[in-house]
Design a protein around this motif. Sequence first.
Motif, PDB file in Angstrom:
ATOM      1  N   SER A 160       0.829  -1.214   0.000  1.00 25.34           N
ATOM      2  CA  SER A 160       0.000   0.000   0.000  1.00 25.34           C
ATOM      3  C   SER A 160       0.860   1.259   0.000  1.00 25.34           C
ATOM      4  CB  SER A 160      -0.925   0.004   1.216  1.00 25.34           C
ATOM      5  OG  SER A 160      -0.184   0.115   2.419  1.00 25.34           O
ATOM      6  N   VAL A 161       2.072   1.143   0.573  1.00 26.66           N
ATOM      7  CA  VAL A 161       2.998   2.283   0.556  1.00 26.66           C
ATOM      8  C   VAL A 161       3.775   2.335  -0.755  1.00 26.66           C
ATOM      9  CG1 VAL A 161       5.008   3.322   1.686  1.00 26.66           C
ATOM     10  CG2 VAL A 161       3.182   2.320   3.065  1.00 26.66           C
ATOM     11  N   ALA A 162       4.269   1.174  -1.210  1.00 25.28           N
ATOM     12  CA  ALA A 162       5.147   1.143  -2.380  1.00 25.28           C
ATOM     13  C   ALA A 162       4.399   1.423  -3.673  1.00 25.28           C
ATOM     14  CB  ALA A 162       5.843  -0.220  -2.459  1.00 25.28           C
ATOM     15  N   MET A 163       3.299   0.751  -3.902  1.00 35.23           N
ATOM     16  CA  MET A 163       2.601   0.885  -5.176  1.00 35.23           C
ATOM     17  C   MET A 163       1.899   2.227  -5.324  1.00 35.23           C
ATOM     18  SD  MET A 163       3.543  -1.722  -6.703  1.00 35.23           S
ATOM     19  CE  MET A 163       2.580  -1.449  -8.193  1.00 35.23           C
ATOM     20  N   PHE A 164       1.677   2.916  -4.218  1.00 38.56           N
ATOM     21  CA  PHE A 164       1.041   4.225  -4.294  1.00 38.56           C
ATOM     22  C   PHE A 164       2.031   5.346  -3.987  1.00 38.56           C
ATOM     23  CE2 PHE A 164      -2.362   1.222  -3.635  1.00 38.56           C
ATOM     24  CZ  PHE A 164      -3.335   1.665  -4.515  1.00 38.56           C
ATOM     25  N   ASP A 165       3.323   5.045  -4.111  1.00 36.54           N
ATOM     26  CA  ASP A 165       4.352   6.064  -3.996  1.00 36.54           C
ATOM     27  C   ASP A 165       4.266   7.010  -5.189  1.00 36.54           C
ATOM     28  OD1 ASP A 165       7.061   6.941  -2.732  1.00 36.54           O
ATOM     29  OD2 ASP A 165       7.509   6.647  -4.852  1.00 36.54           O
ATOM     30  N   ARG A 166       4.599   8.260  -4.955  1.00 35.98           N
ATOM     31  CA  ARG A 166       4.466   9.259  -6.017  1.00 35.98           C
ATOM     32  C   ARG A 166       5.344   8.923  -7.225  1.00 35.98           C
ATOM     33  NH1 ARG A 166       2.581  14.388  -5.684  1.00 35.98           N
ATOM     34  NH2 ARG A 166       2.547  14.172  -3.399  1.00 35.98           N
ATOM     35  N   ASN A 167       6.589   8.554  -6.974  1.00 33.92           N
ATOM     36  CA  ASN A 167       7.492   8.236  -8.079  1.00 33.92           C
ATOM     37  C   ASN A 167       7.065   6.967  -8.814  1.00 33.92           C
ATOM     38  OD1 ASN A 167       9.181  10.451  -7.587  1.00 33.92           O
ATOM     39  ND2 ASN A 167      10.342   9.314  -6.047  1.00 33.92           N
ATOM     40  N   MET A 176      -2.533  10.627 -14.666  1.00 37.70           N
ATOM     41  CA  MET A 176      -3.542  10.197 -13.692  1.00 37.70           C
ATOM     42  C   MET A 176      -4.738  11.130 -13.741  1.00 37.70           C
ATOM     43  SD  MET A 176      -1.439   9.282 -10.224  1.00 37.70           S
ATOM     44  CE  MET A 176       0.011   8.239 -10.218  1.00 37.70           C
ATOM     45  N   SER A 177      -5.904  10.533 -13.570  1.00 32.47           N
ATOM     46  CA  SER A 177      -7.106  11.332 -13.413  1.00 32.47           C
ATOM     47  C   SER A 177      -7.186  11.860 -11.977  1.00 32.47           C
ATOM     48  CB  SER A 177      -8.349  10.504 -13.733  1.00 32.47           C
ATOM     49  OG  SER A 177      -8.478   9.436 -12.806  1.00 32.47           O
ATOM     50  N   THR A 180      -8.039   9.008  -9.555  1.00 30.31           N
ATOM     51  CA  THR A 180      -6.894   8.126  -9.323  1.00 30.31           C
ATOM     52  C   THR A 180      -5.889   8.766  -8.385  1.00 30.31           C
ATOM     53  OG1 THR A 180      -7.180   7.178 -11.526  1.00 30.31           O
ATOM     54  CG2 THR A 180      -5.060   6.808 -10.441  1.00 30.31           C
ATOM     55  N   ARG A 181      -5.671  10.051  -8.541  1.00 27.14           N
ATOM     56  CA  ARG A 181      -4.719  10.739  -7.667  1.00 27.14           C
ATOM     57  C   ARG A 181      -5.216  10.759  -6.219  1.00 27.14           C
ATOM     58  NH1 ARG A 181      -0.553  13.553  -9.123  1.00 27.14           N
ATOM     59  NH2 ARG A 181      -1.316  13.617 -11.288  1.00 27.14           N
ATOM     60  N   GLN A 182      -6.527  10.908  -6.027  1.00 24.45           N
ATOM     61  CA  GLN A 182      -7.075  10.889  -4.672  1.00 24.45           C
ATOM     62  C   GLN A 182      -6.900   9.520  -4.025  1.00 24.45           C
ATOM     63  OE1 GLN A 182      -8.159  13.628  -3.023  1.00 24.45           O
ATOM     64  NE2 GLN A 182      -7.418  14.659  -4.868  1.00 24.45           N
ATOM     65  N   VAL A 183      -7.065   8.469  -4.833  1.00 23.10           N
ATOM     66  CA  VAL A 183      -6.851   7.118  -4.316  1.00 23.10           C
ATOM     67  C   VAL A 183      -5.393   6.933  -3.921  1.00 23.10           C
ATOM     68  CG1 VAL A 183      -6.856   4.675  -4.924  1.00 23.10           C
ATOM     69  CG2 VAL A 183      -8.787   6.124  -5.574  1.00 23.10           C
ATOM     70  N   PHE A 184      -4.472   7.425  -4.741  1.00 20.76           N
ATOM     71  CA  PHE A 184      -3.048   7.306  -4.444  1.00 20.76           C
ATOM     72  C   PHE A 184      -2.690   8.049  -3.165  1.00 20.76           C
ATOM     73  CE2 PHE A 184      -2.470   5.237  -8.328  1.00 20.76           C
ATOM     74  CZ  PHE A 184      -1.158   4.832  -8.469  1.00 20.76           C
ATOM     75  N   ASN A 185      -3.407   9.120  -2.856  1.00 21.41           N
ATOM     76  CA  ASN A 185      -3.119   9.874  -1.645  1.00 21.41           C
ATOM     77  C   ASN A 185      -3.713   9.230  -0.401  1.00 21.41           C
ATOM     78  OD1 ASN A 185      -1.748  11.860  -3.094  1.00 21.41           O
ATOM     79  ND2 ASN A 185      -3.594  13.086  -3.423  1.00 21.41           N
ATOM     80  N   ALA A 186      -4.830   8.517  -0.542  1.00 25.60           N
ATOM     81  CA  ALA A 186      -5.545   7.988   0.624  1.00 25.60           C
ATOM     82  C   ALA A 186      -5.130   6.579   1.001  1.00 25.60           C
ATOM     83  CB  ALA A 186      -7.054   8.027   0.375  1.00 25.60           C
ATOM     84  N   VAL A 187      -4.775   5.759   0.009  1.00 29.01           N
ATOM     85  CA  VAL A 187      -4.509   4.345   0.291  1.00 29.01           C
ATOM     86  C   VAL A 187      -3.342   4.137   1.261  1.00 29.01           C
ATOM     87  CG1 VAL A 187      -3.681   2.200  -0.760  1.00 29.01           C
ATOM     88  CG2 VAL A 187      -5.617   3.404  -1.748  1.00 29.01           C
TER      89      VAL A 187
END
Length: 217
Positions: A160-167, A176-177, A180-187
């Motif tokens: 959950s940390v690695a796959m949703f890392d910004r890089n 990203m839509s 999708t960006r909101q999901v990346f920030n919350a997960v």
Amino acid sequence: MASKNQADHLESQPLLAQSSNSAGGGASRDAAEATTTTRRERGMAKAFRSTAELAKHLPTGAVLVFEVLSPAFTNGGKCQSVNRAMTAWLVGLCAAACFLLSFTDSFLDARGTLRYAVATRAGLWVIDGTPPPPPEEAARKRLKFIDFFHALLSLVVFMSVAMFDRNVGACFIPVMSYDTRQVFNAVPLAGGMVGTLLFAAFPSTRHGLGFPIPAAA
């Protein structure tokens, strides 16, 4: 009339008896306060111990290695084919380390020497070349279902940390839509909170590798 009779009855009692009753009531209150304080202290000690135990379960080492190496492997999010392959290998190796380290353990032998082992279905397999532990010690620390639960939970927290890392996100999903960006920030936040709560609710007696253990463990 009843109040007057009660007052007369108290006046008729000896002073020593009244003092004994007062002392008995004070002792009862002191005992109740001591019991309440003891329960509060035990609760606080248990809470602090559970918090300290989280360091052994959460994949902090793998996350730290990943966060240090991911900017270089992903080229700051501007990935080419080689960067994607390197990043995939980095995520895979760190995830495997999170999963496998959940089955490691350490213990103190009769001489007080810290020894390292891997839990198996038969007991403990010592990995530092020293003699095996006593049979009862090995049987007590054999592989259990809770170990697989912790391994899976540690893997979920790391992913959950690695796959949703910004890089990493910029590397594999360059555009990203908003959703999708909101999901990346919350997960990552949600995964970390859920993992922490589950680790605290279902603790383990294993000490892993590199964590100090008390002499009585």
